[in-house]
Motif scaffolding. Structure first.
Motif, PDB file in Angstrom:
ATOM      1  N   ASP A 195      14.378  21.724  27.454  1.00 11.51           N
ATOM      2  CA  ASP A 195      14.094  20.664  26.486  1.00 11.51           C
ATOM      3  C   ASP A 195      14.131  19.295  27.150  1.00 11.51           C
ATOM      4  O   ASP A 195      13.284  18.434  26.868  1.00 11.51           O
ATOM      5  CB  ASP A 195      15.105  20.734  25.337  1.00 11.51           C
ATOM      6  N   TYR A 246       8.985  28.972  20.933  1.00 14.48           N
ATOM      7  CA  TYR A 246       9.801  28.489  22.046  1.00 14.48           C
ATOM      8  C   TYR A 246       8.961  28.444  23.321  1.00 14.48           C
ATOM      9  O   TYR A 246       8.975  27.456  24.044  1.00 14.48           O
ATOM     10  CB  TYR A 246      10.986  29.436  22.228  1.00 14.48           C
ATOM     11  N   HIS A 272      13.469  23.540  16.895  1.00 15.78           N
ATOM     12  CA  HIS A 272      12.215  23.399  17.631  1.00 15.78           C
ATOM     13  C   HIS A 272      11.118  24.292  17.072  1.00 15.78           C
ATOM     14  O   HIS A 272      10.229  24.732  17.803  1.00 15.78           O
ATOM     15  CB  HIS A 272      12.448  23.684  19.119  1.00 15.78           C
TER      16      HIS A 272
END
Length: 477
Positions: free
Chosen positions: A216, A253, A249
């Motif tokens: 991230d 992913y 998120h």
């Protein structure tokens, strides 16, 4: 043709399309730096370096962002530092430097980012906080654990049933866990171990949360490609996926999950715990890095690969063949006034060149790419034999381009064959070769044979070709 990649999540080969063609993102799990890495650790390094090169070829060098992390806090690192009486950074810096040097020797380009767990602690703590606030994690007895029941798709990536997920969990069953599948995000450090401050008390992160936070921070979630060894599918990548989604998120992913097969020795997975390891650091003292790279790519990346001395020798012989074509072509062109602007490529040369890239676009089909490389090399040799200057020059350039895309033929052919020879030996060999050529011209075959035997005593192998004799230092037994 479009790049197709096998996606572990969908269990199918799919056409690859990034979220943004001007910002293609890839993350690969990197080393835990507490010792020299064995050659099996470098299979994903070489495989995903090849994919990095292919992506850069398609989308442009500046449009592809590749992050490969470093785990620099871990039980094994802590134990090594305590045994030596030094800070963990002393251990990790030593072995990270060795790892990067070995990777470079194997032809791996530096990743765009190489994030470290110890430099990502603020992001790790923040992500754990997000998971707690989202009711996807809970604190218990100084630990913070991920609540696997908060993620309905837990187990989807690996395809394992509930019983296997429980049995395969790396974290010991503890009374404070709400579900046996739950895993640690944060834990107290043991006495003498490094620790960091957090809202849940001083400690250090679990393994899985480190990667999610580093992805991230370095690339932003979701990413286009997540890669690693097949042994990481569960629990590591399964847990990464759960954390990343539940931290806020979205449902995605990684758009593609790619996993390379094991490198085996004596039909067992190579591992330090089994003791059946061959350190890349040691192998690089015996063999050229390109030969080891070729050996790691000779089979399809998703298939297991049996590692042995014969595999390396075959790889070295394959590269000898290609370098010999380059060397013969250089000798021929130097005698014909090597055209600086190259030559006119033939349709057959272009077809072979395109076949190399077409194979790589087919889920990194390296056996197919190698076959096309040899086809192109044979066409170059044919042009030399036919004394076609333009075709020889163009074919040589195409061969270098195609092989260079894969990380091969990056050196000088003479240096390849004569590696390990000092200037004194080189001068002696060249003197003997000239004398041997004079004997052959005079048809004094006994003298030519005697000189060849003298060269052999110097551990030199003579290779006669259409453009004259070349030589190399023979491999030590």
């Amino acid at each position: 043709m479009t790049l197709h990649l096998y996606d572990t999540m969908s269990r199918s080969k799919r056409p690859f399309a990034p979220q943004d063609p001007e910002r293609v993102t890839m993350y690969v799990c990197g080393p835990t730096v507490y010792n020299f890495a064995h050659i099996g650790n470098f299979r994903p390094v070489v495989v995903f370096d090849l994919l990095f090169r292919v992506l850069r070829h398609i989308y442009g060098e500046d449009q592809v962002l590749y992050a490969a992390n470093v785990t620099d806090v871990d039980d094994k690192i802590n134990a090594k530092a305590q045994a030596e009486g030094v800070p963990i950074s002393t251990v990790t810096e030593r072995y990270l430097a060795a790892y990067n040097a070995d990777a470079a020797a194997l032809g791996a380009l530096p990743p765009t980012f190489q994030p470290r767990a110890t430099e990502t602690m603020d992001a790790i703590v923040a992500m754990i906080g997000d998971l707690v606030r989202n009711n996807a994690a809970y604190a218990a007895e100084g630990h913070v654990l991920f609540n696997t029941q908060a993620f309905a798709d837990y187990g989807k990536l690996s395809g394992r049933p509930l019983e296997d997920l429980i049995a395969g969990a790396r974290v010991d069953v503890a009374p404070y866990k709400q579900d046996p599948r739950d895993f640690v995000l944060w834990k107290p450090s043991k006495p003498g171990e490094p620790e960091w401050e957090s809202p849940w008390g001083p400690g250090r992160p679990g393994w899985h949360i480190e990667c999610t936070a580093m992805i991230d921070q370095a690339l932003g979630l979701p990413i286009d490609i997540h890669g690693g060894g097949i042994d990481l599918v569960f629990p590591h990548h399964e847990n990464e996926l759960a954390q990343g989604v539940c931290a806020g998120h979205g449902r995605e992913y990684a758009r593609f999950w790619l996993h390379n097969g094991f490198l085996n020795m004596a039909e067992e997975k190579m591992s330090k715990s089994l003791g059946n390891v061959a350190l890349a650091h040691d192998l690089l003292k015996q063999y050229p890095g390109e030969a080891l790279r070729w050996a790691l790519l000779v089979g399809h990346y998703r298939a297991p690969l049996e590692w042995n001395g014969e595999l390396i020798e075959q790889a070295k012989s394959a590269l000898d063949r290609l370098y010999r074509v380059l060397d013969d072509t250089a000798r021929f062109l130097s005698g014909e006034g090597d055209p600086s602007a190259g030559g006119r490529e033939t349709p057959a040369q272009r077809k072979a060149f395109d076949a190399v890239f077409a194979a790589l676009e087919d889920d990194l089909n390296t056996p197919g790419a190698f076959a096309a490389l040899f086809q192109l090399a044979d066409l170059v040799r044919g042009a030399v034999m036919a004394r076609d200057v333009a075709a020889a020059a163009s074919g040589r350039d195409l061969l270098r381009q195609a092989a260079g895309l894969m990380g091969f033929l990056t050196g000088d052919p003479q240096a390849w064959f004569q590696g390990g020879a000092d200037d004194t030996l080189k001068a002696k060999v060249e003197e003997l070769l000239a004398a041997r050529q004079a004997a052959r011209t005079a048809k004094d075959w006994p003298q030519a044979d005697r000189i060849r035997a003298e060269l052999a005593a110097l551990n030199v192998e003579v290779m006669d070709g259409p453009t004259g004799a070349t030589w190399r230092i023979k491999e030590q037994a």
